[in-house]
Design an enzyme around this catalytic site. Sequence first.
Site, PDB file in Angstrom:
ATOM      1  N   ALA A  51       1.006  -1.145  -0.228  1.00  0.00           N
ATOM      2  CA  ALA A  51      -0.101   0.159   0.469  1.00  0.00           C
ATOM      3  C   ALA A  51       0.992   0.612   0.586  1.00  0.00           C
ATOM      4  CB  ALA A  51      -1.170   0.286   1.437  1.00  0.00           C
ATOM      5  N   ASP A 255      56.794  21.766   3.401  1.00  0.00           N
ATOM      6  CA  ASP A 255      57.889  21.382   4.349  1.00  0.00           C
ATOM      7  C   ASP A 255      57.699  20.522   4.561  1.00  0.00           C
ATOM      8  OD1 ASP A 255      59.757  23.423   3.954  1.00  0.00           O
ATOM      9  OD2 ASP A 255      59.728  24.081   5.838  1.00  0.00           O
ATOM     10  N   LYS A 277      63.561  18.857   4.163  1.00  0.00           N
ATOM     11  CA  LYS A 277      64.742  18.361   5.116  1.00  0.00           C
ATOM     12  C   LYS A 277      65.109  16.869   5.302  1.00  0.00           C
ATOM     13  CE  LYS A 277      66.053  23.307   4.473  1.00  0.00           C
ATOM     14  NZ  LYS A 277      65.106  23.627   4.283  1.00  0.00           N
ATOM     15  N   GLY A 310      54.696  26.264  11.148  1.00  0.00           N
ATOM     16  CA  GLY A 310      54.868  27.477  12.313  1.00  0.00           C
ATOM     17  C   GLY A 310      55.043  28.712  11.796  1.00  0.00           C
ATOM     18  N   ASP A 311      55.802  29.832  11.385  1.00  0.00           N
ATOM     19  CA  ASP A 311      55.473  30.687  11.052  1.00  0.00           C
ATOM     20  C   ASP A 311      57.476  30.548  10.154  1.00  0.00           C
ATOM     21  OD1 ASP A 311      54.954  34.320  11.388  1.00  0.00           O
ATOM     22  OD2 ASP A 311      56.893  33.475  11.133  1.00  0.00           O
ATOM     23  N   THR A 339      53.226  30.358  15.386  1.00  0.00           N
ATOM     24  CA  THR A 339      55.027  29.166  15.027  1.00  0.00           C
ATOM     25  C   THR A 339      54.386  28.282  16.840  1.00  0.00           C
ATOM     26  OG1 THR A 339      56.723  29.892  16.245  1.00  0.00           O
ATOM     27  CG2 THR A 339      55.203  31.422  17.131  1.00  0.00           C
ATOM     28  N   ALA A 340      55.098  27.168  16.404  1.00  0.00           N
ATOM     29  CA  ALA A 340      55.181  26.255  17.025  1.00  0.00           C
ATOM     30  C   ALA A 340      55.257  26.659  18.955  1.00  0.00           C
ATOM     31  CB  ALA A 340      56.227  25.066  16.929  1.00  0.00           C
ATOM     32  N   MET A 391      63.258  22.330  17.622  1.00  0.00           N
ATOM     33  CA  MET A 391      64.650  20.840  17.125  1.00  0.00           C
ATOM     34  C   MET A 391      65.317  20.783  18.341  1.00  0.00           C
ATOM     35  SD  MET A 391      65.249  22.772  13.464  1.00  0.00           S
ATOM     36  CE  MET A 391      65.626  24.392  14.121  1.00  0.00           C
TER      37      MET A 391
END
Length: 486
Positions: A51, A255, A277, A310-311, A339-340, A391
């Site tokens: 239906a 990067d 790098k 980052g910057d 930045t970080a 780093m």
Amino acid sequence: MSAAVVTPALFPLFLDLHGRRVLVVGGGEVAARKVLALLDSGAAVAVVAPALAPALAALAKANRLAHIAAAFAPEQLDGSWLAIAATNDNAVNRAVAAAAHARRMFINVVDDAELASAQLPARVQRGPLQVAISSGGASPMLARHLREQLENRLDEALGQLAGLLGELRGRIRMQLADLGQRRAFFERVLAGPAQSLLRRGDAVAARRAVEAELGSRPTPAAGRVALVGAGPGDPGLLTLRALRLLNEADLILHDRLVSAEVLALARRDAQRIDVGKRVGGDHDATQQHIHALLIEHARAGRRVVRLKGGDPFVFGRGGEELEALREAGIDFEVVPGITAATACAAYAGIPLTHRAHAQSLHLLTAQARDGDADHDWRALAKPQQTLVFYMGVQGLARLRDNLLTHGRAASTPVALVENGSRPQQRVVAGTLAQLPELAAAHAVRAPALLVVGEVAALATRLHWFGAAPLGGERQRCPPDALARAA
């Protein structure tokens, strides 16, 4: 604890169902909504149900759909391109799904993503222009919420403009064979008066404006470079200017540490080149290669985005790249990134300059151009100051020893923030004396940022993103520190 349900990644696809048979099993209101959308797309709809709800019955009476007044049987799927199970009987829905899967036919099962091989998205439509939103079946209400937001934001004139451009598509492709020329043409049209004219109801003037752009011969634009900070990884931290440039870029040199989520926001047809790098590589040679690529592509007239984690001006060698561009006579601009140091500390709950603990902030690198950085360790060893090392994962033992030798207390709090602001963020907290052993015990890997100073202790109390900090001996954080700073 039950296992989390993993929603598979879906491939978005728009189907041409015009004149093609689609079988809908179910005769209620939910089925009616699906049928109306299918009819709008020109599908030849057949509905299986003993239906029909009034809306479907009216459509059947008007010969807009075929009604099969019976229970579902697998052979009813034969000849169909798509099937939709929209009954309130789970057993019937499962039977429809099983029969469709056996025939390698795509099936949508209403409110049951696990049985379905196709999802019907929430849609926003402006003429031929459609925006489809899917949560992969995980949260249909969220998709509907986003649709409502877009309904309010997308101008109705966009549909008319899409229709006009569709009419001129053949001429556009013939006159502008080069993809770059077509892209520039569309950008001029979108920035021009056509949409405003359509909004005012003047379709004739809008067409003239578009045709004028098509007939113009603009001077080829000179290439340029945008040096853009991508932030630490969370795409929500990009600036609006950075996002706009990513959507305009012909080429992106990025990067290694730029996150996949940030790259996903760029224009899909932009060329991407990873120029990051690698540990142990010749970084100076890599940097010279980056300079050469920037100059080569800008001179070829391309819009180049140099995307840096980052910057770009905080330990990012952005200054060296601008010097190379200036010497080559290439036009450039700079878009700062978060930045970080600030982002990773914030996501770890570390206020870098909390006034109860730090009167100064030093941003430092653990790696200089010719190896380990040689800092004024005696000055850095003074208390009540925050040191942030970029780093620093490789030289933690030497860094710890230099600070301890020059008078920094062995109990000074430290925090290593790995993958800061990203979903996989980890924070390892402890004391300066423990630093290299903590990093080794928790297998800390780059990208990681090191915070040294009394403020690092606050990571254990103020963390808000991701898991609580890992670590050894609990750091000393005076319980009234926050009250004294108020």
